[in-house]
Design a protein around this motif. Structure first.
Motif, PDB file in Angstrom:
ATOM      1  N   ILE A  77      63.115  30.224  62.822  1.00  0.00           N
ATOM      2  CA  ILE A  77      61.740  29.973  62.391  1.00  0.00           C
ATOM      3  C   ILE A  77      61.566  30.411  60.944  1.00  0.00           C
ATOM      4  N   PHE A  78      62.133  31.579  60.620  1.00  0.00           N
ATOM      5  CA  PHE A  78      62.057  32.075  59.247  1.00  0.00           C
ATOM      6  C   PHE A  78      62.742  31.112  58.280  1.00  0.00           C
ATOM      7  N   LEU A  79      63.923  30.638  58.641  1.00  0.00           N
ATOM      8  CA  LEU A  79      64.650  29.693  57.784  1.00  0.00           C
ATOM      9  C   LEU A  79      63.895  28.378  57.655  1.00  0.00           C
ATOM     10  N   PHE A  80      63.280  27.930  58.752  1.00  0.00           N
ATOM     11  CA  PHE A  80      62.499  26.702  58.709  1.00  0.00           C
ATOM     12  C   PHE A  80      61.348  26.822  57.703  1.00  0.00           C
TER      13      PHE A  80
END
Length: 84
Positions: free
Chosen positions: A5-8
């Motif tokens: 989610i963070f990378l997204f």
């Protein structure tokens, strides 16, 4: 899962930043192109003004000669030696 989610969100944020930067570059290029067009138009206007100024000087000189001839003719006609 939180890393994904963070990378997204990181990629979405960076992608939007690149899009804004691309828009700013396009606007800058458009502004630069407009300034160059204005410079070209200014140079053309200055060239036309120089040409008009030369023609104006020539017209003033021609008018002065013409007025001098008319005045001289009037003086000659007013004298008794040249009148009938």
């Amino acid at each position: 899962m939180t890393h994904k989610i963070f990378l997204f969100f990181l990629f979405v944020y960076l992608g939007s930043g690149l899009h804004v930067q691309a828009q700013n570059n396009a606007q800058f290029d458009s502004l630069k192109r407009e300034i160059m067009n204005m410079k070209v138009e200014l140079e053309a206007t200055q060239a036309n003004l120089r040409l008009s100024h030369q023609r104006f000087k020539r017209g003033i000189f021609t008018s002065a000669i013409g007025y001098s001839i008319v005045i001289a003719g009037g003086i000659f006609l007013a004298t008794k030696d040249y009148s009938n």
